[in-house]
Design a protein around this motif. Structure first.
Motif, PDB file in Angstrom:
ATOM      1  N   GLY A  69       0.804  -1.215   0.000  1.00 27.78           N
ATOM      2  CA  GLY A  69       0.000   0.000   0.000  1.00 27.78           C
ATOM      3  C   GLY A  69       0.833   1.260   0.000  1.00 27.78           C
ATOM      4  O   GLY A  69       0.627   2.162  -0.812  1.00 27.78           O
ATOM      5  N   TRP A  70       1.822   1.341   0.921  1.00 24.98           N
ATOM      6  CA  TRP A  70       2.627   2.562   0.976  1.00 24.98           C
ATOM      7  C   TRP A  70       3.762   2.566  -0.038  1.00 24.98           C
ATOM      8  O   TRP A  70       4.202   3.621  -0.497  1.00 24.98           O
ATOM      9  N   ALA A  71       4.216   1.354  -0.421  1.00 31.16           N
ATOM     10  CA  ALA A  71       5.318   1.280  -1.378  1.00 31.16           C
ATOM     11  C   ALA A  71       4.848   1.459  -2.819  1.00 31.16           C
ATOM     12  O   ALA A  71       5.654   1.772  -3.701  1.00 31.16           O
ATOM     13  N   HIS A  72       3.553   1.242  -3.054  1.00 33.14           N
ATOM     14  CA  HIS A  72       2.971   1.349  -4.390  1.00 33.14           C
ATOM     15  C   HIS A  72       3.540   0.307  -5.348  1.00 33.14           C
ATOM     16  O   HIS A  72       3.553   0.517  -6.565  1.00 33.14           O
ATOM     17  N   VAL A  73       4.026  -0.787  -4.820  1.00 30.41           N
ATOM     18  CA  VAL A  73       4.464  -1.928  -5.628  1.00 30.41           C
ATOM     19  C   VAL A  73       4.009  -3.194  -4.917  1.00 30.41           C
ATOM     20  O   VAL A  73       3.959  -3.238  -3.693  1.00 30.41           O
ATOM     21  N   SER A  74       3.651  -4.211  -5.673  1.00 33.99           N
ATOM     22  CA  SER A  74       3.159  -5.446  -5.068  1.00 33.99           C
ATOM     23  C   SER A  74       4.247  -6.496  -4.926  1.00 33.99           C
ATOM     24  O   SER A  74       4.093  -7.467  -4.179  1.00 33.99           O
ATOM     25  N   THR A  75       5.357  -6.308  -5.630  1.00 30.38           N
ATOM     26  CA  THR A  75       6.435  -7.294  -5.640  1.00 30.38           C
ATOM     27  C   THR A  75       7.783  -6.593  -5.638  1.00 30.38           C
ATOM     28  O   THR A  75       7.963  -5.576  -6.311  1.00 30.38           O
ATOM     29  N   GLU A  76       8.709  -7.132  -4.850  1.00 28.75           N
ATOM     30  CA  GLU A  76      10.097  -6.656  -4.900  1.00 28.75           C
ATOM     31  C   GLU A  76      10.964  -7.791  -5.409  1.00 28.75           C
ATOM     32  O   GLU A  76      10.858  -8.929  -4.942  1.00 28.75           O
ATOM     33  N   ARG A  77      11.819  -7.483  -6.372  1.00 26.93           N
ATOM     34  CA  ARG A  77      12.697  -8.501  -6.959  1.00 26.93           C
ATOM     35  C   ARG A  77      14.127  -8.281  -6.476  1.00 26.93           C
ATOM     36  O   ARG A  77      14.692  -7.212  -6.679  1.00 26.93           O
ATOM     37  N   LEU A  78      14.667  -9.319  -5.840  1.00 26.61           N
ATOM     38  CA  LEU A  78      16.008  -9.245  -5.275  1.00 26.61           C
ATOM     39  C   LEU A  78      16.966 -10.096  -6.081  1.00 26.61           C
ATOM     40  O   LEU A  78      16.593 -11.141  -6.625  1.00 26.61           O
ATOM     41  N   TRP A  79      18.217  -9.659  -6.115  1.00 24.13           N
ATOM     42  CA  TRP A  79      19.253 -10.442  -6.771  1.00 24.13           C
ATOM     43  C   TRP A  79      19.706 -11.586  -5.863  1.00 24.13           C
ATOM     44  O   TRP A  79      19.857 -11.406  -4.651  1.00 24.13           O
ATOM     45  N   THR A  80      19.910 -12.735  -6.461  1.00 26.51           N
ATOM     46  CA  THR A  80      20.350 -13.915  -5.718  1.00 26.51           C
ATOM     47  C   THR A  80      21.413 -14.665  -6.513  1.00 26.51           C
ATOM     48  O   THR A  80      21.543 -14.481  -7.729  1.00 26.51           O
ATOM     49  N   ALA A  81      22.149 -15.520  -5.808  1.00 31.16           N
ATOM     50  CA  ALA A  81      23.146 -16.378  -6.446  1.00 31.16           C
ATOM     51  C   ALA A  81      22.800 -17.837  -6.163  1.00 31.16           C
ATOM     52  O   ALA A  81      22.238 -18.161  -5.115  1.00 31.16           O
ATOM     53  N   LYS A  82      23.154 -18.695  -7.080  1.00 33.60           N
ATOM     54  CA  LYS A  82      22.896 -20.125  -6.899  1.00 33.60           C
ATOM     55  C   LYS A  82      23.688 -20.685  -5.726  1.00 33.60           C
ATOM     56  O   LYS A  82      24.772 -20.200  -5.395  1.00 33.60           O
ATOM     57  N   THR A  83      23.140 -21.728  -5.107  1.00 29.39           N
ATOM     58  CA  THR A  83      23.876 -22.519  -4.125  1.00 29.39           C
ATOM     59  C   THR A  83      24.034 -23.929  -4.683  1.00 29.39           C
ATOM     60  O   THR A  83      23.622 -24.207  -5.809  1.00 29.39           O
ATOM     61  N   SER A  84      24.596 -24.811  -3.890  1.00 27.41           N
ATOM     62  CA  SER A  84      24.788 -26.192  -4.353  1.00 27.41           C
ATOM     63  C   SER A  84      23.490 -27.001  -4.312  1.00 27.41           C
ATOM     64  O   SER A  84      23.448 -28.119  -4.823  1.00 27.41           O
ATOM     65  N   VAL A  85      22.447 -26.433  -3.696  1.00 19.49           N
ATOM     66  CA  VAL A  85      21.170 -27.133  -3.582  1.00 19.49           C
ATOM     67  C   VAL A  85      20.192 -26.570  -4.601  1.00 19.49           C
ATOM     68  O   VAL A  85      20.009 -25.347  -4.694  1.00 19.49           O
ATOM     69  N   LYS A  86      19.555 -27.427  -5.344  1.00 14.82           N
ATOM     70  CA  LYS A  86      18.612 -27.001  -6.373  1.00 14.82           C
ATOM     71  C   LYS A  86      17.464 -26.222  -5.754  1.00 14.82           C
ATOM     72  O   LYS A  86      16.909 -26.628  -4.729  1.00 14.82           O
ATOM     73  N   MET A  87      17.116 -25.102  -6.367  1.00 15.45           N
ATOM     74  CA  MET A  87      16.006 -24.228  -5.959  1.00 15.45           C
ATOM     75  C   MET A  87      16.246 -23.538  -4.614  1.00 15.45           C
ATOM     76  O   MET A  87      15.317 -23.033  -3.992  1.00 15.45           O
ATOM     77  N   GLU A  88      17.514 -23.526  -4.169  1.00 12.09           N
ATOM     78  CA  GLU A  88      17.884 -22.727  -3.011  1.00 12.09           C
ATOM     79  C   GLU A  88      18.933 -21.717  -3.459  1.00 12.09           C
ATOM     80  O   GLU A  88      19.902 -22.065  -4.129  1.00 12.09           O
ATOM     81  N   VAL A  89      18.715 -20.450  -3.113  1.00  9.93           N
ATOM     82  CA  VAL A  89      19.594 -19.378  -3.572  1.00  9.93           C
ATOM     83  C   VAL A  89      19.979 -18.487  -2.394  1.00  9.93           C
ATOM     84  O   VAL A  89      19.310 -18.480  -1.361  1.00  9.93           O
ATOM     85  N   GLU A 129       9.012 -16.371 -13.874  1.00 12.65           N
ATOM     86  CA  GLU A 129      10.059 -15.920 -12.963  1.00 12.65           C
ATOM     87  C   GLU A 129      10.114 -16.842 -11.749  1.00 12.65           C
ATOM     88  O   GLU A 129       9.191 -17.629 -11.508  1.00 12.65           O
ATOM     89  N   PHE A 130      11.222 -16.746 -10.999  1.00 14.93           N
ATOM     90  CA  PHE A 130      11.338 -17.464  -9.738  1.00 14.93           C
ATOM     91  C   PHE A 130      10.705 -16.630  -8.629  1.00 14.93           C
ATOM     92  O   PHE A 130      10.871 -15.416  -8.587  1.00 14.93           O
ATOM     93  N   VAL A 131       9.992 -17.315  -7.733  1.00 19.36           N
ATOM     94  CA  VAL A 131       9.261 -16.644  -6.663  1.00 19.36           C
ATOM     95  C   VAL A 131       9.706 -17.225  -5.321  1.00 19.36           C
ATOM     96  O   VAL A 131       9.891 -18.441  -5.175  1.00 19.36           O
ATOM     97  N   PHE A 132       9.886 -16.350  -4.340  1.00 18.92           N
ATOM     98  CA  PHE A 132      10.248 -16.776  -2.985  1.00 18.92           C
ATOM     99  C   PHE A 132       9.203 -17.730  -2.424  1.00 18.92           C
ATOM    100  O   PHE A 132       8.001 -17.489  -2.532  1.00 18.92           O
ATOM    101  N   GLU A 133       9.684 -18.813  -1.792  1.00 15.08           N
ATOM    102  CA  GLU A 133       8.784 -19.793  -1.188  1.00 15.08           C
ATOM    103  C   GLU A 133       8.968 -19.897   0.318  1.00 15.08           C
ATOM    104  O   GLU A 133       8.004 -19.898   1.070  1.00 15.08           O
ATOM    105  N   ASP A 134      10.234 -19.973   0.796  1.00 18.13           N
ATOM    106  CA  ASP A 134      10.460 -20.160   2.229  1.00 18.13           C
ATOM    107  C   ASP A 134      11.915 -19.847   2.566  1.00 18.13           C
ATOM    108  O   ASP A 134      12.784 -19.824   1.692  1.00 18.13           O
ATOM    109  N   PHE A 135      12.167 -19.626   3.851  1.00 19.81           N
ATOM    110  CA  PHE A 135      13.535 -19.434   4.324  1.00 19.81           C
ATOM    111  C   PHE A 135      14.195 -20.785   4.584  1.00 19.81           C
ATOM    112  O   PHE A 135      13.553 -21.716   5.062  1.00 19.81           O
ATOM    113  N   VAL A 136      15.492 -20.856   4.304  1.00 20.37           N
ATOM    114  CA  VAL A 136      16.283 -22.048   4.603  1.00 20.37           C
ATOM    115  C   VAL A 136      17.207 -21.759   5.783  1.00 20.37           C
ATOM    116  O   VAL A 136      17.249 -22.509   6.751  1.00 20.37           O
ATOM    117  N   SER A 137      17.955 -20.666   5.718  1.00 18.26           N
ATOM    118  CA  SER A 137      18.846 -20.289   6.822  1.00 18.26           C
ATOM    119  C   SER A 137      19.127 -18.795   6.784  1.00 18.26           C
ATOM    120  O   SER A 137      19.101 -18.165   5.727  1.00 18.26           O
TER     121      SER A 137
END
Length: 201
Positions: A58-78, A106-114
């Motif tokens: 509401g205050w940011a006037h955007v519904s999605t924020e896209r962050l830069w990420t790097a691959k890890t050794s685990v598939k679908m974890e960044v 696009e890739f979408v955030f699902e959950d925290f790992v660590s």
């Protein structure tokens, strides 16, 4: 008890994020304001969409924020490789699980790992004259930061070893003088424990 500071976003108009406008390449080698990676080194980065809750959108006037990420050794974890302007609870270096959204392409955030041990602090500049002293303060605590397109909102990465209790005192002083607004968007356990230890003394 430690209370999280809340940003005062009154009067802030819709923004084009600095990182969206200036970090369009997938190959990225640094950020403004501090040491991000060793000079001359680059890595391949991928954007991940974080859908914002209604109150933030509401205050940011955007519904999605896209962050830069790097691959890890685990598939679908960044690993998150920059500091968010809007998304709460996320800090530089956090490992997150993502999913492929084929409709959105696009890739979408699902959950925290660590968690990384980094903290995210956001600042709204209310008095432009504070910028020089703020930069000096952040450099003295070895922080990195990103600035949005207007120069008003700063997203600050606080590294694990920083004495955040001391840094926070200076920020709160500037906030009390009406020069900045502050939001502690993601406080690492180490920094939070440091604040609690200071409060108990």
């Amino acid at each position: 008890m430690v209370r999280s500071l809340v940003v005062d976003a009154t009067g802030i108009s819709q923004r084009s994020l600095w990182k969206a406008g200036m970090m369009s390449s997938e190959n990225f080698s640094g950020l403004s304001g501090g040491a991000f990676m060793p000079e001359g080194r680059s890595e391949r980065l991928y954007r991940v969409a974080f859908d914002l809750p209604g109150d933030t959108a509401g205050w940011a006037h955007v519904s999605t924020e896209r962050l830069w990420t790097a691959k890890t050794s685990v598939k679908m974890e960044v690993q998150v490789r920059n500091t968010p302007f809007y998304q709460k609870g996320v800090a530089f270096g956090d490992i997150v699980r993502v999913r492929a959204d084929h409709e959105r392409r696009e890739f979408v955030f699902e959950d925290f790992v660590s968690k990384s041990g980094h903290s995210t602090v956001r600042i709204i500049i209310k008095d432009p004259t504070v910028r020089g002293s703020l930069e000096a303060l952040l450099r003295s605590f070895d922080c990195s930061w990103e600035i949005d397109g207007t120069g008003i909102m700063w997203a600050i990465d606080v590294q694990p070893g920083v004495n955040y209790a001391a840094m926070r005192k200076s920020l709160v002083r500037s906030a009390s003088d009406g020069k900045i607004g502050i939001e502690e968007a993601a406080l690492a356990e180490g920094h939070l424990n440091g604040l609690e230890s200071t409060d108990s003394q």
